[in-house]
Design a protein around this motif. Structure first.
Motif, PDB file in Angstrom:
ATOM      1  N   LEU A 155      72.587  25.952  25.869  1.00  0.00           N
ATOM      2  CA  LEU A 155      73.638  25.628  24.908  1.00  0.00           C
ATOM      3  C   LEU A 155      73.875  26.781  23.943  1.00  0.00           C
ATOM      4  N   VAL A 156      72.782  27.404  23.498  1.00  0.00           N
ATOM      5  CA  VAL A 156      72.909  28.563  22.602  1.00  0.00           C
ATOM      6  C   VAL A 156      73.585  29.710  23.339  1.00  0.00           C
ATOM      7  N   ARG A 157      73.158  29.959  24.585  1.00  0.00           N
ATOM      8  CA  ARG A 157      73.772  31.033  25.373  1.00  0.00           C
ATOM      9  C   ARG A 157      75.254  30.788  25.557  1.00  0.00           C
ATOM     10  N   ASN A 158      75.622  29.541  25.813  1.00  0.00           N
ATOM     11  CA  ASN A 158      77.039  29.218  25.995  1.00  0.00           C
ATOM     12  C   ASN A 158      77.844  29.473  24.729  1.00  0.00           C
ATOM     13  N   GLU A 159      77.281  29.096  23.576  1.00  0.00           N
ATOM     14  CA  GLU A 159      77.983  29.312  22.319  1.00  0.00           C
ATOM     15  C   GLU A 159      78.208  30.803  22.062  1.00  0.00           C
TER      16      GLU A 159
ATOM     17  N   PHE B   6      78.184  33.223  24.412  1.00  0.00           N
ATOM     18  CA  PHE B   6      79.037  33.815  25.442  1.00  0.00           C
ATOM     19  C   PHE B   6      80.504  33.417  25.246  1.00  0.00           C
ATOM     20  N   ARG B   7      80.739  32.236  24.677  1.00  0.00           N
ATOM     21  CA  ARG B   7      82.124  31.843  24.404  1.00  0.00           C
ATOM     22  C   ARG B   7      82.791  32.867  23.490  1.00  0.00           C
TER      23      ARG B   7
ATOM     24  N   SER C  14      83.091  40.298  30.748  1.00  0.00           N
ATOM     25  CA  SER C  14      82.914  38.852  30.550  1.00  0.00           C
ATOM     26  C   SER C  14      82.578  38.170  31.873  1.00  0.00           C
ATOM     27  N   GLY C  15      82.067  38.933  32.827  1.00  0.00           N
ATOM     28  CA  GLY C  15      81.710  38.377  34.121  1.00  0.00           C
ATOM     29  C   GLY C  15      80.286  37.844  34.137  1.00  0.00           C
ATOM     30  N   PRO C  16      79.765  37.548  35.332  1.00  0.00           N
ATOM     31  CA  PRO C  16      78.413  36.973  35.446  1.00  0.00           C
ATOM     32  C   PRO C  16      77.329  37.828  34.798  1.00  0.00           C
ATOM     33  N   ASP C  17      77.441  39.142  34.934  1.00  0.00           N
ATOM     34  CA  ASP C  17      76.415  40.008  34.338  1.00  0.00           C
ATOM     35  C   ASP C  17      76.426  39.910  32.812  1.00  0.00           C
ATOM     36  N   ALA C  18      77.609  39.691  32.237  1.00  0.00           N
ATOM     37  CA  ALA C  18      77.731  39.655  30.779  1.00  0.00           C
ATOM     38  C   ALA C  18      77.107  38.413  30.177  1.00  0.00           C
TER      39      ALA C  18
ATOM     40  N   PRO D 265      70.883  35.768  31.100  1.00  0.00           N
ATOM     41  CA  PRO D 265      69.889  35.541  30.037  1.00  0.00           C
ATOM     42  C   PRO D 265      69.355  36.842  29.434  1.00  0.00           C
ATOM     43  N   GLN D 266      69.409  37.941  30.198  1.00  0.00           N
ATOM     44  CA  GLN D 266      68.918  39.210  29.680  1.00  0.00           C
ATOM     45  C   GLN D 266      69.816  39.784  28.583  1.00  0.00           C
ATOM     46  N   MET D 267      71.028  39.213  28.444  1.00  0.00           N
ATOM     47  CA  MET D 267      71.969  39.715  27.434  1.00  0.00           C
ATOM     48  C   MET D 267      71.842  38.964  26.113  1.00  0.00           C
ATOM     49  N   LEU D 268      70.893  38.049  26.025  1.00  0.00           N
ATOM     50  CA  LEU D 268      70.703  37.302  24.783  1.00  0.00           C
ATOM     51  C   LEU D 268      69.252  37.431  24.337  1.00  0.00           C
ATOM     52  N   VAL D 269      69.046  37.924  23.126  1.00  0.00           N
ATOM     53  CA  VAL D 269      67.711  38.079  22.549  1.00  0.00           C
ATOM     54  C   VAL D 269      67.533  37.007  21.474  1.00  0.00           C
ATOM     55  N   ILE D 270      66.428  36.260  21.552  1.00  0.00           N
ATOM     56  CA  ILE D 270      66.210  35.153  20.625  1.00  0.00           C
ATOM     57  C   ILE D 270      64.920  35.380  19.838  1.00  0.00           C
ATOM     58  N   ASP D 271      65.025  35.257  18.543  1.00  0.00           N
ATOM     59  CA  ASP D 271      63.871  35.368  17.649  1.00  0.00           C
ATOM     60  C   ASP D 271      63.623  33.996  17.030  1.00  0.00           C
ATOM     61  N   GLU D 272      62.490  33.362  17.400  1.00  0.00           N
ATOM     62  CA  GLU D 272      62.184  32.019  16.929  1.00  0.00           C
ATOM     63  C   GLU D 272      61.170  32.025  15.789  1.00  0.00           C
TER      64      GLU D 272
END
Length: 847
Positions: free
Chosen positions: A732-736, A738-739, A782-786, A789-796
């Motif tokens: 859900l975070v990735r989708n937000e 990537f949108r 904005s394709g599949p590579d974009a 999951p490797q294009m999103l870095v998350i700090d928790e």
């Protein structure tokens, strides 16, 4: 038996005494009376015939206790040691009956079989859909271990698509006792005689014209609002206003908010009853306002939890008016005093026509419920042009000059004429005689041959000894021969001679149980997965497309997708200067998205050549789950984008079916990490919108009668904590994130501003930030590579202390530098409240 129910104890006692029919009848009726139930004469007659071994065709009005007769039938079968089946048209009713019978006879004595799963399938009482029993009849015929069958809603026998399943058991099970029940059967003389001929049992026709709650009929010539007000003042609520389109039902409900239907105290009572219930979708916001005014909406296009809310509020007497469709919501269990029909015609998928007698009496029968009312009312609203003309006549009074000047309104174009005379006729009309709708399919032939004995004779009987006309029987014979030839050509069926030299037939393949009932093209989907390249970036979504092609089309979504696709195509053709006539011709080829359609069509031809029964079913390439995921939309956004709010329940059911199909069908070895992420995302999306469908699925596999009983009067529970499924929440975070990448890639600054203005990034701020990016790079991927999951870095690290995640979405720039992107915070507390990821952008630029 320390844990026995009262009926179980009676059964044990009767068996010990020799199971005398009179004693069985007396024991059951005394038990019913001990629970406060007084049997109607028709119930007593039906039960006496059942215990004596006769077939029974029970055609009595709604509210005359057919459910009790069904329970008595199962009771009698248990006493004599016979295995009995209960069938209904839909799984929800099967499930409802399952739990009722478990409460009466104990969990050990009752099982349930659906296309999805089976529970206690060897029990002496089995609840199932009609297709399950028909499958049993085709495969085992007169050797089936079925001593008694109770068929509820038997008028489905005439359904053009499913009626075969109600007829096949009657044809193939000559040793079975049948109890056929419906409120609207019509003349059953021929059916009764045929049933006696086949089973060698007497067949009793039990009818009853006297309703326990009598009905009164009125023809209203006042506008709908006035009619409803008059009914309210006459204390004839709750009122169910019947429409013949979902949109009309919703529009009517909203128009009624101008009426004061409830008091301030009742509003407060409704608010208290609703409590913390969440109205999360676009239509939910509308429904929240309606129910707080005492107005409900109920139709198949709504989310299940919204329908259940309306039902529960109505059962508490808090809904004064409910607007719904002519189905009255299959299985709806709410007190209705008055049924108000908005018209007497409907569109049946081909043309507008008047209701037939069966349809009318099914609707009218919902008025006045035993235990709630002493009378019921059925009111037909006059056509609008007739009401307008009457108003003009009344306004003219006795003045002949004014009367001559009246210009009467004509019926609208396409209006199918009806009026008070039509109403009077249909009130007294008997339901039409049920017409046979027999069919022959590959699946039916395979099931008969799979039995392994006298296949030719049994197929011949199925084709020529049914309830069809001779002309139609010869059509079915030609169809059966064509099917047989394809099965022989494919090597699925072979002929041989037995020891006596007689020609016999057998299958060369093993068929899974109920192979045609639960996603029949699932085996094709598994085979088609082998054609996909697991190294391709689109692989996870291609898997989704394969599975989606085996599911039924959700028509409202498909129609909306095609509408948008054609609009975009027209604009593109205009820009290219294509003339109108050519545009219209090219437009015919524009359809909804159909990923992998050519690959799947070719694969299906090869598959069906070896497995001809697959041609009973249609491959339907489409993109709904894939479309939603690629657009990175929430459920509410997706429904809003396609303007299908009134069908959001259908959208959710499709997504739920897709989730189950993907989870069950795709082998584990074919699921890579990204596909597992999508599956988790889809499941959580469905649960957050409305968990009812997944709960129903899980409950069918693992039923809990105590939980079911406890929940039966409770409002739908709130969705679970969205953070409880971390994997789904990550998607859900990735989708937000990537949108925002998608909007940025196409310079959609207004849309970006709508998303992020509250956090300080309005359209101008986004435009300024991206200007700097485009000074360095020409394009933004904005394709599949974009979106990987490797294009999103998350700090928790601040999850516990500040209740936020800090995230960084990396841009897919053409040079592969990956030095630009979006910074944002994910508010965990607000995400839990909203049921979706709440993201606030904090920066756009170089890292």
């Amino acid at each position: 038996m320390s844990n026995s129910t009262p009926l179980q104890s009676l059964i044990t006692s009767l068996r010990a005494d020799g199971a005398d029919p009179d004693a069985t009848f007396e024991a059951f009726t005394e038990w019913a009376q001990s629970t406060g139930i007084s049997l109607y004469p028709a119930q007593e007659e039906a039960l006496m015939e059942i215990v004596s071994g006769s077939n029974v065709i029970l055609s009595t009005p709604t509210g005359t206790g057919k459910s009790l007769v069904a329970m008595g039938a199962h009771f009698a079968a248990l006493v004599t040691g016979e295995r009995s089946y209960y069938t209904a048209p839909i799984k929800a009713l099967v499930s409802e009956k399952f739990f009722a019978l478990v409460a009466a006879f104990g969990a050990d004595n009752v099982g349930m079989v659906t296309g999805d799963s089976s529970v206690n399938s060897e029990a002496p009482i089995i609840c199932c859909t009609a297709e399950i029993l028909a499958n049993e009849a085709l495969r085992y015929g007169d050797e089936a271990n079925v001593g008694q069958v109770v068929m509820d809603e038997f008028h489905y026998y005439a359904d053009p698509d499913r009626g075969w399943a109600w007829q096949v058991p009657l044809l193939m099970m000559p040793h079975t006792q049948f109890i056929l029940m419906s409120a609207t059967l019509g003349d059953v003389t021929e059916l009764s005689a045929d049933l006696t001929r086949r089973t060698k049992r007497p067949t009793a026709e039990v009818t009853g014209s006297t309703r326990p709650v009598p009905l009164a009929y009125d023809y209203a010539t006042t506008p709908v609002q006035e009619t409803i007000e008059e009914l309210m003042h006459a204390d004839r609520a709750p009122i169910y206003v019947v429409h013949f389109a979902q949109a009309a039902a919703a529009e009517r409900a909203q128009s009624l908010t101008s009426l004061k239907l409830i008091s301030r105290e009742q509003r407060d009572e409704i608010a208290e009853a609703i409590g913390e219930f969440k109205f999360t979708t676009g239509f939910g916001k509308t429904l929240s306002r309606l129910v707080r005014s005492g107005i409900g909406v109920h139709h198949a296009g709504m989310l299940p939890r919204y329908r259940r809310l309306v039902e529960q509020l109505a059962q508490r007497g808090l809904m004064r008016v409910i607007c719904g469709t002519d189905t009255l919501g299959v299985g709806i269990n709410v007190p209705i005093r008055t049924v108000l029909l908005s018209g007497l015609t409907k569109y049946d998928g081909v043309k507008m026509r008047q209701l037939n007698a069966r349809e009318f009496h099914q609707i009218a029968g919902r008025a006045g419920r035993a235990g709630y009312d002493t009378a019921g009312d059925v009111v037909l609203q006059a056509p609008e042009h007739e009401i307008d003309n009457l108003k003009m006549i009344q306004k003219a009074g006795d003045d002949p000059k004014k009367k001559r000047k009246i210009i009467r309104k004509k019926a609208p174009q396409g209006f199918v004429s009806w009026g008070e005379a039509s109403f009077e006729r249909i009130i007294h009309a008997q339901p039409e005689t049920l017409m046979s709708t027999m069919t022959i399919t590959h699946s039916m032939i395979l099931n008969v041959i799979g039995h392994g004995r006298e296949a030719f004779e049994r197929v011949r009987a199925l084709v020529f000894d049914n309830h069809e006309s001779p002309t139609r029987q010869f059509e079915l014979a030609r169809r059966a021969i064509a099917i047989y030839r394809t099965l022989r050509a494919a090597g699925i069926v072979e002929q041989y001679r037995d020891a006596d030299g007689a020609m016999q037939f057998r299958l060369t393949v093993d068929l899974q149980a109920n192979f045609a009932l639960n996603q029949p093209l699932s085996p094709f989907a598994i085979a088609a997965l082998e054609l996909l390249d697991e190294e391709e970036a689109t692989y996870p979504l291609d898997v989704i497309s394969v599975i989606e092609s085996t599911l039924e089309d959700p028509r409202p979504i498909i129609g909306a997708q095609q509408f948008i696709a054609r609009g975009e195509a027209v604009n593109a053709m205009k820009a290219e200067g294509i003339e109108y006539d050519e545009r219209m011709e090219l437009l015919d080829a524009v359809t909804h998205p159909q990923p992998l359609s050519e690959l799947l069509a070719a694969a299906f031809e090869l598959y069906a050549a070896e497995r001809p029964w697959a041609r009973d079913f249609e491959l339907r390439p489409k993109a709904v789950v894939r479309d939603m995921y690629e657009r990175a939309m929430t459920f509410t956004e997706y429904v809003s984008f396609y303007k299908i709010a009134r069908s959001e329940g259908l959208v959710l059911r499709y997504l739920s079916d897709a989730y189950r199909a993907i989870s069950q069908t795709v082998p584990d070895e074919k699921k890579n990490d990204e596909l597992r992420d999508i599956i988790e995302w889809l499941g959580e999306l469905v649960r957050q919108v409305d968990s009812s469908l997944l709960d129903e699925w899980e409950e069918l596999a693992h039923p809990d009668p105590e939980k079911h009983a406890a929940d039966s009067v409770a409002l739908p529970p709130p969705p679970r904590n969205i953070l409880s499924n971390r994997r789904a929440f990550l998607v859900l975070v990735r989708n937000e994130m990537f949108r925002r990448v998608q909007h940025a890639a196409y310079d959609r600054f207004a849309e970006l501003g709508e998303l992020d203005a509250a956090s300080g990034f309005d359209a101008d701020a986004w435009a300024d930030a991206l200007d700097e990016y485009y000074e360095e790079y020409d394009t933004l991927g904005s394709g599949p590579d974009a979106r990987g999951p490797q294009m999103l870095v998350i700090d928790e690290s601040a999850a516990e202390s500040e209740r936020v995640w800090r995230v960084r979405q990396i841009f897919d720039d053409p040079a592969g530098d990956h030095d630009w992107g979006i910074r944002a915070e994910v508010d965990l507390a607000e995400s839990v409240e909203a049921g979706e990821a709440v993201v606030r952008v904090t920066g756009v630029g170089m890292f």
